[in-house]
Scaffold this motif. Structure first.
Motif, PDB file in Angstrom:
ATOM      1  N   MET A   1       0.811  -1.220  -0.111  1.00  0.00           N
ATOM      2  CA  MET A   1       0.065   0.175   0.125  1.00  0.00           C
ATOM      3  C   MET A   1       0.954   1.326  -0.114  1.00  0.00           C
ATOM      4  O   MET A   1       0.370   2.264  -0.696  1.00  0.00           O
ATOM      5  N   VAL A   2       1.981   1.191   0.655  1.00  0.00           N
ATOM      6  CA  VAL A   2       2.748   2.326   0.809  1.00  0.00           C
ATOM      7  C   VAL A   2       3.594   2.560  -0.334  1.00  0.00           C
ATOM      8  O   VAL A   2       3.464   3.745  -0.739  1.00  0.00           O
ATOM      9  N   HIS A   3       4.046   1.590  -1.208  1.00  0.00           N
ATOM     10  CA  HIS A   3       4.624   1.580  -2.359  1.00  0.00           C
ATOM     11  C   HIS A   3       3.727   1.828  -3.602  1.00  0.00           C
ATOM     12  O   HIS A   3       4.278   1.962  -4.595  1.00  0.00           O
ATOM     13  N   ILE A   4       2.352   1.794  -3.498  1.00  0.00           N
ATOM     14  CA  ILE A   4       1.548   2.116  -4.534  1.00  0.00           C
ATOM     15  C   ILE A   4       1.197   3.608  -4.262  1.00  0.00           C
ATOM     16  O   ILE A   4       0.382   4.216  -4.830  1.00  0.00           O
ATOM     17  N   GLY A   5       1.505   4.162  -3.146  1.00  0.00           N
ATOM     18  CA  GLY A   5       1.228   5.829  -2.829  1.00  0.00           C
ATOM     19  C   GLY A   5       0.467   6.114  -1.878  1.00  0.00           C
ATOM     20  O   GLY A   5      -0.223   7.288  -1.612  1.00  0.00           O
TER      21      GLY A   5
ATOM     22  N   PRO B   1       4.752   7.062  -0.118  1.00  0.00           N
ATOM     23  CA  PRO B   1       3.672   7.700  -0.753  1.00  0.00           C
ATOM     24  C   PRO B   1       3.840   8.967  -1.628  1.00  0.00           C
ATOM     25  O   PRO B   1       3.698   9.050  -2.855  1.00  0.00           O
TER      26      PRO B   1
ATOM     27  N   VAL C   1       6.030   8.117  -4.798  1.00  0.00           N
ATOM     28  CA  VAL C   1       4.711   7.444  -5.688  1.00  0.00           C
ATOM     29  C   VAL C   1       4.156   8.812  -6.408  1.00  0.00           C
ATOM     30  O   VAL C   1       4.021   8.641  -7.509  1.00  0.00           O
TER      31      VAL C   1
ATOM     32  N   ALA D   1      -5.046   5.193  -5.936  1.00  0.00           N
ATOM     33  CA  ALA D   1      -3.536   6.147  -5.240  1.00  0.00           C
ATOM     34  C   ALA D   1      -3.456   7.374  -6.053  1.00  0.00           C
ATOM     35  O   ALA D   1      -3.078   8.316  -4.980  1.00  0.00           O
TER      36      ALA D   1
ATOM     37  N   THR E   1      -0.031   3.323 -10.944  1.00  0.00           N
ATOM     38  CA  THR E   1       0.249   4.244 -10.196  1.00  0.00           C
ATOM     39  C   THR E   1       0.676   5.566 -11.282  1.00  0.00           C
ATOM     40  O   THR E   1       0.859   6.588 -10.504  1.00  0.00           O
TER      41      THR E   1
END
Lengths: 330, 257
Positions: A215-219, B75, B78, B107, B165
């Motif tokens: 989750m953190v790395h998709i933003g 985040p 990203v 996201a 993303t």
């Protein structure tokens, strides 16, 4: 293609539960057993508390071991306001009390939600066992805070000076009225939470449970979403507390004892985490079993413990979770 | 020469006495596929974690699009378009393939404090998600739970999520890890098809893939980039040969390829 009849076992279960709950008061009165109305009222209140815990436990994966604290705070808000209204004194020398549910109940939600936000702000920085312990520690602090609050009865608790009033619309002194109010609140909150869990917010919450790192790395900054869920769950637990104060006609620190928090967790797990309906089922089974067994023997927990153990071993997804999500193929 | 999309200067990271990243300099140009190779323990995964913001750097500076991002949490990186994928498949196993990608799409569409509308019924999420799935060749598997996809398909999903993303720079941590020859070929073709649309930093042990995909290659040894150049230049570089041959007996395979 669409039919008015439920089309999955779970929907059938919900429909049957709804019908049974709606029909219970007249049925109990017809059978001359009005006691069941208050018993099930109490179940409905705990079902609401368990449902709110399910939002963070079942959907968010956050094992909060202090949920009774939010229930207790909600109850005390109602109790304290009613106390000041009856004594015609000022709360903290500033605010008049009130017995109006229009004011006291939202305030109970607000206070419990704000407390949950504060507790969550600290504890959500930890994970796993540490999270469990820190929420427990906060709940113990709240417990002892109210124990030492002499002005409101301390250890002995506080009798509710008056039931919450709703502009004469409904009287909570009447058992049946209270029952339907509790049922209505549970249904409305259940619908709202059902929408929330399927929304974008709910997806983030579930994603963070399943795989926080991803989750953190998709933003996603997951902390703020978890905090919001925690505060929301706290507010709903506060509402359950407001109901509980009216149901019991009494508030006491015992409501937020750590064993209470444990019982609410058991209700959620027993019924089925991450289902919202499961906690309602869990609250029913837990409290009715407790009622039945304690009438039979003083040492009811000796029977209750193993029964729980079996349920958790053989129904890992909980009782409601046993029902398939989809219609089985024919 | 095109300006670097990401510019790494003097980057350091130590674990106790081990210097995993040792005063590393690296430029990645806009639009290129830049491969990072090196023997096991050279610090490749550490570097990816540092660039993605997961590990805090001890010293040095990372500039992304001329902006200092050294201290930015993941985040926010990203959001700027600096996105990593994972060596060990990291998907939401109980979610459908579509839901996995939809979450990644979500996201980049602002905050998610939206409590009412069903996320999986929202075409603003599902349509871009379907396009990403089709791009990686998983269009037909949209409704399948991620846990039930084959290993190769999960790797494809992993890439689809990173793509969803809206990345400017993709940090691909061993996208071919654990894959058979056929599955590898699918991914290599996929990555090739993304050339020009996304800048990529490719970390990979499969030298055939590296030499066929990369525009430039950097060789990492003990946390330092000992050489950077075109695939041909890297093959001929004596420092590289020494470093590699000193470390791994089988490393010779790509020098004579």
């Amino acid at each position: 293609m669409t039919s008015l009849l439920p089309n999955t076992p779970r929907r059938w279960a919900v429909a049957l539960l709804a019908v049974a709950l709606l029909a219970l008061p007249p049925a109990a009165q017809a059978l001359g057993e009005p006691f069941y109305i208050s018993l099930v009222s109490r179940v409905l209140v705990f079902a609401l508390a368990a449902m709110s815990l399910d939002l963070i436990l079942g959907f968010g994966g956050l094992v909060c071991f202090g949920h009774a604290m939010f229930v207790g705070v909600g109850a005390y808000v109602v109790g304290i306001l009613a106390h000041h209204a009856a004594e015609e004194t000022l709360l903290l020398g500033l605010l008049p009390g009130t017995a109006s549910g229009w004011i006291a109940w939202p305030l109970a939600m607000l206070c419990a939600g704000a407390l949950a936000a504060a507790v969550g702000f600290v504890s959500l920085r930890t994970k796993g066992v540490h999270f469990i312990m820190i929420t427990l520690a906060f709940a113990q602090m709240a417990y002892f805070f109210f124990v030492s609050l002499r002005a409101y009865g301390g250890d002995d608790g506080l009798s509710l000076a008056a039931r919450s009033t709703f502009s004469g619309l409904v009287s909570l002194r009447d058992k049946v009225s209270f029952y339907y109010v509790a049922l209505g609140v549970l249904a409305v909150v259940g619908l709202l939470l059902w929408r929330v869990t399927g929304s974008r917010f709910g997806m983030v919450l579930q994603g963070a449970k399943a795989n926080e790192r991803r989750m953190v790395h998709i933003g996603f900054p997951v902390f703020r979403y978890r905090l919001a869920a925690f505060a929301l769950a706290g507010a709903v637990a506060g509402l359950a507390g407001a109901l509980l104060a009216n149901q019991a006609n009494f508030v006491s620190p015992a409501m937020m004892h750590w064993t209470r928090s444990g019982e609410i967790i058991v209700m959620v797990i027993l019924g089925g985490m991450g289902t919202l309906v499961g906690p309602v089922v869990g609250a029913f089974v837990f409290l009715l079993l407790e009622e039945a067994l304690s009438g039979w023997t003083e040492h009811w927990q000796v029977v209750f413990g193993p029964a729980l153990l079996l349920a958790v071993i053989y129904a890992r997804q909980g009782l409601y979770g046993l029902l398939p999500v989809r219609e089985s193929a024919r | 020469m095109t300006r670097p999309l990401i510019k790494v200067t003097g980057l350091c990271k130590s674990f106790g006495a081990l210097r995993a990243t040792d005063n590393l300099d690296l430029d990645i140009r806009e639009g290129e596929i830049h491969a990072l190779i090196g023997p096991n323990g050279a610090g490749k995964s550490t570097l990816v974690a540092q660039l993605a913001g997961e590990l805090r750097s001890d010293a040095g500076r990372v500039e992304f699009q001329c902006r200092d991002v050294t201290a930015l949490p993941p985040p926010e990186r990203v959001a700027l378009g600096l996105v990593r994928s994972f060596q060990i498949t990291s998907v939401f196993r109980e979610f459908s393939a579509l839901a996995n990608v939809a979450l990644a799409v979500q996201a980049r569409q602002g905050h998610s404090f939206r409590f009412w509308r069903g996320a999986l019924a929202d075409p603003l999420l599902t349509e871009p998600a379907r396009r990403c799935l089709e791009q990686v060749g998983l269009g037909a598997r949209a409704e399948t739970p991620a846990a039930r996809l084959s290993y190769g398909e999960q790797r494809q999903l992993e890439i689809a999520m990173a793509l969803a993303t809206g990345p400017k720079l993709l940090l691909l941590d061993e996208p071919l890890a654990g894959m058979g020859r056929e599955d590898s070929a699918v991914i290599v073709e996929l990555l090739g098809s993304l050339r020009g649309r996304h800048t990529m930093l490719l970390i990979e042990h499969d030298m055939d893939a590296v030499f066929s995909l990369a525009d430039r290659i950097s060789v990492l040894v003990y946390g330092r980039a000992v050489a950077t150049g075109t695939p041909d230049a890297i093959r001929r570089d004596p420092d590289v040969q020494r470093a590699y041959l000193g470390e791994e007996a089988h490393a010779g395979e790509f020098f004579h390829a």
